[in-house]
Write an enzyme that holds these catalytic residues in place. Structure first.
Site, PDB file in Angstrom:
ATOM      1  N   LYS A  18       0.922  -1.146   0.122  1.00 42.00           N
ATOM      2  CA  LYS A  18      -0.089   0.113  -0.002  1.00 42.00           C
ATOM      3  C   LYS A  18       0.932   1.367   0.101  1.00 42.00           C
ATOM      4  O   LYS A  18       0.415   2.164  -0.638  1.00 42.00           O
ATOM      5  CB  LYS A  18      -0.874   0.208   1.203  1.00 42.00           C
ATOM      6  CG  LYS A  18      -2.069  -0.921   0.925  1.00 42.00           C
ATOM      7  CD  LYS A  18      -3.324  -0.996   1.850  1.00 42.00           C
ATOM      8  CE  LYS A  18      -4.381  -2.130   1.756  1.00 42.00           C
ATOM      9  NZ  LYS A  18      -4.074  -3.477   1.954  1.00 42.00           N
TER      10      LYS A  18
HETATM   11  C1  LIG Z   1      -4.400  -4.417   1.180  1.00 40.39           C
HETATM   12  C2  LIG Z   1      -3.822  -5.846   1.179  1.00 40.39           C
HETATM   13  C3  LIG Z   1      -4.422  -6.783   0.087  1.00 40.39           C
HETATM   14  C4  LIG Z   1      -5.445  -6.523  -0.665  1.00 40.39           C
HETATM   15  O1  LIG Z   1      -5.412  -5.779  -1.666  1.00 40.39           O
HETATM   16  P1  LIG Z   1      -6.619  -5.370  -2.623  1.00 40.39           P
HETATM   17  O2  LIG Z   1      -5.877  -4.102  -3.389  1.00 40.39           O
HETATM   18  O3  LIG Z   1      -7.541  -4.817  -1.566  1.00 40.39           O
HETATM   19  O4  LIG Z   1      -7.186  -6.319  -3.221  1.00 40.39           O
HETATM   20  C5  LIG Z   1      -3.357  -7.989   0.042  1.00 40.39           C
HETATM   21  N1  LIG Z   1      -2.274  -8.059   0.918  1.00 40.39           N
HETATM   22  C6  LIG Z   1      -2.004  -7.157   1.930  1.00 40.39           C
HETATM   23  C7  LIG Z   1      -0.664  -7.543   2.624  1.00 40.39           C
HETATM   24  C8  LIG Z   1      -2.584  -6.009   1.926  1.00 40.39           C
HETATM   25  O5  LIG Z   1      -2.290  -5.025   3.001  1.00 40.39           O
END
Ligand SMILES: *Cc1c(COP(=O)(O)O)cnc(C)c1O
Length: 477
Positions: free
Chosen positions: A120
């Site tokens: 993220k």
């Molecule tokens: C947010 C997240 C996901 C999922 O990603 P999306 O964009 O919501 O599909 C998967 N793994 C981790 C570690 C995350 O923080």
């Protein structure tokens, strides 16, 4: 470049107009009027660019209302080796998202070397700099309000800390996060970061945020905004690393690849879909879920049936414990040939707690043209995959990345190189690593002992009036 809503009843907007907002006024999500196309000549020219230069080329196609010089400065400030050097010692921070090859044709794209050790950061860091720029231009302020069970809240805080014109009010369930996650957030001493520890569960915190957001007068007076995963700027920033991963895993632009993506809100893989629509040669997009397999069910059967929060399991890949995938509507808009009336019909069922089924319709046939595959993973699969990578390659992965690798290896077409997206580092999920390997996860040096730093948070009951009073006391209007 103009943006339209998936529900078809909102005026078109520019990138900066949708940057600070959430949903379109008609309840839909914004998408470009048309996907910008990337020519063969452009792919050739982009192949050896640095991450920041590549990001500028890709994002220039989506962002046409920020002067090029300003956009370049924002991107150069975001994608630096310094910001993305929190990861493993053997990782090449200058690459921002290095490709790690497990064996010929099987790779991991490292996306978790940013300040909070999850992918993220790749988009959220850019969002922080874009917000600061846009707010300064408008001489405006923004108070970001959110609820987190871990990853999103910390990524937002590390992206917004110290930024002019921005405050972050982040609610988290008291005592429900890991001590590492708590230390990551609560040890921030920046005066524009407010951590609120709510007595209750994540859903209680989420309900408080919704209640404040539904009070339109309060929201307007205190300039309340969000940074959730439907934000278009986040999705567009994620498109960049699909290009990066493709170039790193191939030698020529005639080759195709497969990407495997651990999925929750469908934000990450939606960016892959968009990269493919732009012309990146992606032969397969493999969606991986954990036990919360609503999206896997859709791609296998054509039925989209969110289960509701009381039927969402708590798993050892918690960032994927999602039932209603908030970005999925973007893909369905493309699947139905951008027929907004069809999207409205489908979501009138979903929003009423129901489901829709495309099996036996023209859309089921159309689905194969988008090159998706899917699968699911369980706690036992996760443990086995973590062990296998550690024993065979000496590589330690986290639980979410394990879901992606398990499903990726199972679903890939063997002729295609497989690029598995790493979404977090194992240091964030110590308990499961201990269970799988009987040892502690590796932790980046900068974060050793983070639990011993002084922490700062405001304890609060799950009471909306108290939350509003707290915001009002800390925002001078
Ligand atoms: C947010 C997240 C996901 C999922 O990603 P999306 O964009 O919501 O599909 C998967 N793994 C981790 C570690 C995350 O923080």
């Amino acid at each position: 470049m103009k943006y339209i809503s998936t529900r078809g009843n909102s005026p078109t907007r520019t990138f900066t107009e949708i940057l600070l907002g959430g949903l379109a006024p008609d309840g839909g999500l914004y998408l470009p009027e048309q996907y910008p196309q990337v020519s063969h000549a452009e792919l050739n020219a982009w192949r050896n660019l640095s991450y920041a230069d590549l990001a500028f080329e890709v994002l220039s196609k989506f962002i046409t209302d920020i002067p090029a010089g300003d956009l370049r400065a924002i991107i150069n400030k975001t994608y630096t080796a310094e910001v993305y050097s929190n990861g493993r010692a053997d990782s090449d921070a200058t690459q921002i998202s290095p490709l790690r090859t497990l064996e010929p044709g099987v790779h991991i794209l490292e996306l978790s070397n940013g300040p909070t050790l999850a992918f993220k950061d790749m988009a959220m860091q850019l969002l922080g700099n874009l917000f600061e720029y846009a707010l300064a231009k408008q001489n405006a302020e923004l108070n970001i309000l959110g609820a987190t069970s871990g990853d999103t809240g910390s990524a937002a805080e590390y992206a917004m800390r110290g930024k002019r014109g921005i405050r972050v009010f982040m609610l988290s369930p008291h005592g429900k996060m890991s001590s590492f996650q708590r230390a990551q957030m609560y040890s921030l001493q920046d005066p524009n970061i407010f951590n609120i520890a709510v007595t209750g569960m994540f859903d209680d915190a989420q309900d408080m945020v919704k209640a404040v957001s539904n009070d339109h007068a309060f929201k307007a007076k205190y300039k309340i905004g969000t940074v959730n995963s439907i934000n278009w700027a986040r999705v567009s920033a994620q498109v960049v690393y699909y290009f990066k991963g493709y170039f790193a895993a191939t030698k020529s632009n005639d080759e195709q690849v497969a990407f495997s993506v651990p999925s929750g809100n469908f934000g990450n893989i939606c960016a892959g879909h968009i990269a493919r629509m732009m012309g990146l040669p992606i032969g397969q997009l493999i969606l991986a879920t954990n036990e919360n397999d609503v999206l896997d069910e859709f791609f296998r059967t054509g039925v989209y049936r969110p289960r509701g929060t009381d039927h969402t399991y708590e798993t050892s890949s918690p960032s994927m414990d999602i039932s209603k995938a908030s970005n999925f509507e973007r893909f369905v808009f493309d699947l139905v040939g951008r027929d907004a009336a069809k999207v409205r019909e489908f979501w009138s069922k979903v929003d009423a707690g129901g489901s829709f089924d495309i099996k036996g319709t023209e859309y089921w046939h159309a689905l194969s043209q988008f090159h998706f595959a899917s699968g699911k993973s369980s706690h036992q699969d996760r443990l086995a995959t973590i062990r296998e990578l550690w024993e065979e390659y000496g590589v330690m992965i986290d639980t979410h990345t394990a879901d992606g690798i398990k499903v990726g290896l199972e679903q890939r077409r063997p002729s295609l190189p497989l690029i598995c997206l790493e979404t977090a580092l194992p240091a964030k999920f110590e308990e499961t690593i201990r269970e799988a390997l009987g040892r502690e996860p590796e932790r980046p040096e900068a974060l050793i002992g983070i639990e011993n730093l002084p922490q700062r948070s405001e304890a609060m009951e799950a009471d909306v009036a108290k939350l509003k009073a707290y915001i009002a006391a800390n925002v001078l209007v």
